[in-house]
Design a protein around this motif. Structure first.
Motif, mmCIF file in Angstrom:
data_model
loop_
_atom_site.group_PDB
_atom_site.id
_atom_site.type_symbol
_atom_site.label_atom_id
_atom_site.label_comp_id
_atom_site.label_asym_id
_atom_site.label_seq_id
_atom_site.Cartn_x
_atom_site.Cartn_y
_atom_site.Cartn_z
ATOM 1 N N ASN A 45 -5.144 -0.348 -7.973
ATOM 2 C CA ASN A 45 -6.322 0.469 -7.676
ATOM 3 C C ASN A 45 -5.881 1.685 -6.886
ATOM 4 N N GLY A 46 -6.692 2.732 -6.964
ATOM 5 C CA GLY A 46 -6.328 3.950 -6.264
ATOM 6 C C GLY A 46 -7.516 4.597 -5.613
ATOM 7 N N ILE A 47 -7.213 5.428 -4.638
ATOM 8 C CA ILE A 47 -8.259 6.188 -3.977
ATOM 9 C C ILE A 47 -7.641 7.493 -3.497
ATOM 10 N N ILE A 48 -8.416 8.550 -3.507
ATOM 11 C CA ILE A 48 -7.970 9.797 -2.914
ATOM 12 C C ILE A 48 -8.938 10.152 -1.793
ATOM 13 N N THR B 91 0.908 5.344 0.093
ATOM 14 C CA THR B 91 0.099 6.524 0.390
ATOM 15 C C THR B 91 0.958 7.771 0.252
ATOM 16 N N VAL C 274 0.873 -1.178 0.000
ATOM 17 C CA VAL C 274 0.000 0.000 0.000
ATOM 18 C C VAL C 274 0.903 1.218 0.000
ATOM 19 N N LEU D 252 -3.284 10.382 -1.836
ATOM 20 C CA LEU D 252 -3.515 9.422 -2.918
ATOM 21 C C LEU D 252 -2.946 8.091 -2.451
ATOM 22 N N THR D 253 -3.736 7.047 -2.533
ATOM 23 C CA THR D 253 -3.261 5.716 -2.155
ATOM 24 C C THR D 253 -3.363 4.783 -3.350
ATOM 25 N N ARG D 254 -2.325 3.979 -3.528
ATOM 26 C CA ARG D 254 -2.325 2.970 -4.589
ATOM 27 C C ARG D 254 -2.168 1.592 -3.970
ATOM 28 N N TYR D 255 -2.948 0.646 -4.490
ATOM 29 C CA TYR D 255 -2.911 -0.717 -3.968
ATOM 30 C C TYR D 255 -3.424 -1.660 -5.048
#
Lengths: 213, 389
Positions: free
Chosen positions: A153-156, A119, A117, A147-150
């Motif tokens: 996939n990503g999410i802000i 971040t 993960v 911003l997180t990448r895993y």
């Protein structure tokens, strides 16, 4: 599951011990007695006056502290391994001891399944600095976004950080020290996906170098 | 100032684009983390391709460059000694017959000599089968490089090739074990550079497949085999990339023929179902409930396009294993295990309700393994999710 959280909070508390002298020292710094001398003859005399600027670099450990739903049903923090973080910051003093600025950071944590993960928060900071030469102390709050990448996939989302540090004024321009911050990383979804909402927390413990411009 | 403004504007657009494309509201990052499983498999399969897995008696077996086994219910795998040594190179291993009374056949090279060994218990091995001569003459060579089994019968793939790499000189032949000798299945003759895909058995027929041919017949030795490709009107001209005959559980098993353009054909269906953009390989049938089954269809790679693990569902309604997650349990388990790996084989053990997947994990991560398993719990009607063996 509870062990990493407890360890993280213990380390954070240990590193923040110097802050316990904040109130008394702040009063002393704010109202020096007439005729007071600097603590050390060759120490920089910067009392963090308005207009001064600093940039900071840090690198350290990223300790998973908690992972829960927004209803605080904690689960899965043990699925995150001890990670690493780095940051770059800028601060500008708007009043004696009080600075505002910005901070960019990045942190990696591996997972039990072999993934990671990442971040990367970016935020505005407000800090209060005081000194007990040759040592300097700060408490800081930060608000911004991440911003997180895993797994591709990503999410802000919104980001909050709080903590402080203790530094040794090694030269007139450089201070070296330790920092500890608690990161609040809420993962918020909208519409039909609010069941995916989570609240993640990490403790950053890092070594920092601060350059006084 | 104008240049700086443009740069700032471009940077802002770039940043906004990155953020926009990075955000997927329908995916829960930390839910994915919560759904992960620790993947601490045995070092025997770490970054190691597993080509096949099966059960004989009270042991599971898995083929890498050696044959490995573990007791059912145990977690420790060990190398099987063949002919008294573990210093051999396994080319292929299959189980002919069922798990209670079958025979393991292993194509093994020791000291530069290739032999077929057989064992009915995994402990005592004999090499009393006569394999046709393998030759290396100048640039021409003829070797045996794979074994297949169907309905208790054993087959070997013969491969004649030119060591200079000329594909036109590369031909594959099918050999049937008749008694203690292998005989050529003359009726089944793939064109040059068309490797065999396997032999399967179901509903009284043997099916023989190569990249370009699909034959069937009722005789194990292939003596009455004839082209069955006319039953699949749009299969003609395609490259067959896999063949399977699944064992039924709640619902009947079926023949599945996979093609390199990602189509899957079931039974006698004249038209296929478009599943993937990469070649499909093998299919297995596993439980989905007390009264229904689902299938998993493995994938392979095309050129630099990686495989994508497997598709899951029912024929005509298959979705990638990170979307249909019943067997993987969670999308994050699928993605952190098989999601980019070519699938070589599945094996479902109906006694322990366990499915194994044999993959090429590559060497990019020490957390990647060649063999994963997932266990079906009939009481809860749930799979355990993939765990590295």
């Amino acid at each position: 599951m509870k062990t990493p959280s407890a360890a993280a909070l213990a380390i954070a508390a240990l590193l923040l011990l110097p802050i316990s002298g904040f109130a008394a020292d702040a009063q002393a710094s704010a109202a020096p007695a007439p005729g007071d001398l600097p603590a050390a003859a060759d120490a920089p005399a910067s009392p963090f006056l308005p207009g001064e600027q600093m940039i900071g670099l840090s690198a350290g450990l990223q300790i998973p502290a908690f992972l829960s739903t927004l209803a605080f049903e904690e689960a899965g923090v043990s699925h995150l391994n001890l990670g690493a973080s780095f940051s770059f910051s800028y601060q500008y003093f708007v009043a004696r001891g009080l600075s505002i600025g910005g901070n960019f950071a990045g942190a990696f944590n591996g997972t039990i399944g072999g993934s990671s993960v990442f971040t990367a928060p970016l935020g505005f900071t407000t800090s209060y600095w005081w000194t007990k030469l040759p040592f300097e102390f700060t408490v800081l709050g930060e608000a911004g976004g991440y911003l997180t990448r895993y797994l591709s996939n990503g999410i802000i989302g919104p980001f909050l950080k709080a903590g402080g540090g203790a530094y040794w004024r090694a030269t007139p321009s450089w201070s070296l020290g330790l920092q500890a911050y608690l990161w609040f990383v809420p993962e918020l979804h909208y519409g039909d996906y609010t069941d995916l909402d989570r609240l993640a927390g990490f403790v950053e413990t890092s070594i920092a170098a601060v350059y006084h411009l | 100032m104008r240049t700086q403004g443009r740069l700032l504007c471009a940077a802002s657009i770039l940043l906004a684009s990155i953020l926009a494309f990075s955000c997927d509201n329908s995916y829960g990052v930390y839910k994915g983390v919560q759904g992960e499983k620790s993947q601490k498999g045995t070092t025997s399969f770490t970054k190691t391709q597993v080509s096949n897995a099966f059960r004989l008696g009270s042991n599971y077996y898995a083929a890498t460059m050696t044959l490995n086994s573990k007791a059912v219910g145990d977690s420790v795998w060990s190398t099987v000694a063949i002919a008294g040594t573990t210093d051999y190179r396994l080319q292929s291993a299959v189980l002919a017959g069922d798990s209670s009374a079958g025979t393991i056949y292993a194509l093994v090279e020791t000291g530069g000599t290739v032999n077929v060994y057989r064992s009915v218990d995994g402990a005592t091995w004999t090499a009393d089968l006569t394999l046709p001569a393998q030759t290396y003459s100048g640039t021409s060579a003829f070797i045996f490089d794979a074994l297949f089994s169907a309905n208790g019968s054993l087959y070997a793939e013969g491969h004649a090739y030119d060591s200079t790499g000329a594909s036109s000189a590369s031909t594959y032949t099918l050999w049937y074990l008749n008694g203690t000798s292998f005989v050529h299945v003359n009726a089944f003759s793939p064109a040059a550079d068309k490797p065999l895909r396997g032999v399967v058995f179901g509903a009284g027929s043997y099916y023989f497949a190569s990249a370009d041919l699909l034959f069937n017949g009722s005789a194990a030795d292939g003596s009455d085999a004839a082209s069955a490709i006319t039953a699949y009107t749009d299969l003609s001209g395609k490259t067959i990339s896999g063949i399977s005959y699944t064992k039924g559980i709640s619902t009947a098993g079926a023949l599945y023929v996979a093609t390199s353009d990602g189509y899957l054909y079931q039974g006698g269906n004249a038209t296929g179902s478009s599943v993937a953009s990469v070649p499909l390989t093998v299919v297995v049938q596993v439980p989905a409930s007390a009264t229904s089954d689902l299938i998993l269809a493995g994938t392979d790679a095309i050129g630099t396009t990686p495989a994508v693990g497997y598709y899951e569902g029912t024929f005509g309604s298959l979705a990638i294993g990170s979307t249909n997650t019943q067997v993987a349990l969670t999308a994050s388990i699928f993605k952190s295990t098989v999601s980019t790996f070519p699938i070589h084989a599945f094996f479902y053990d109906p006694v322990k309700t366990t499915v194994f997947v044999c993959v090429s994990p590559g060497s990019s991560s020490s957390t990647y393994h060649g063999l994963y398993s997932s266990v079906w719990d009939p009481a809860t009607a749930k799979w355990s999710g993939w765990s590295a063996e």
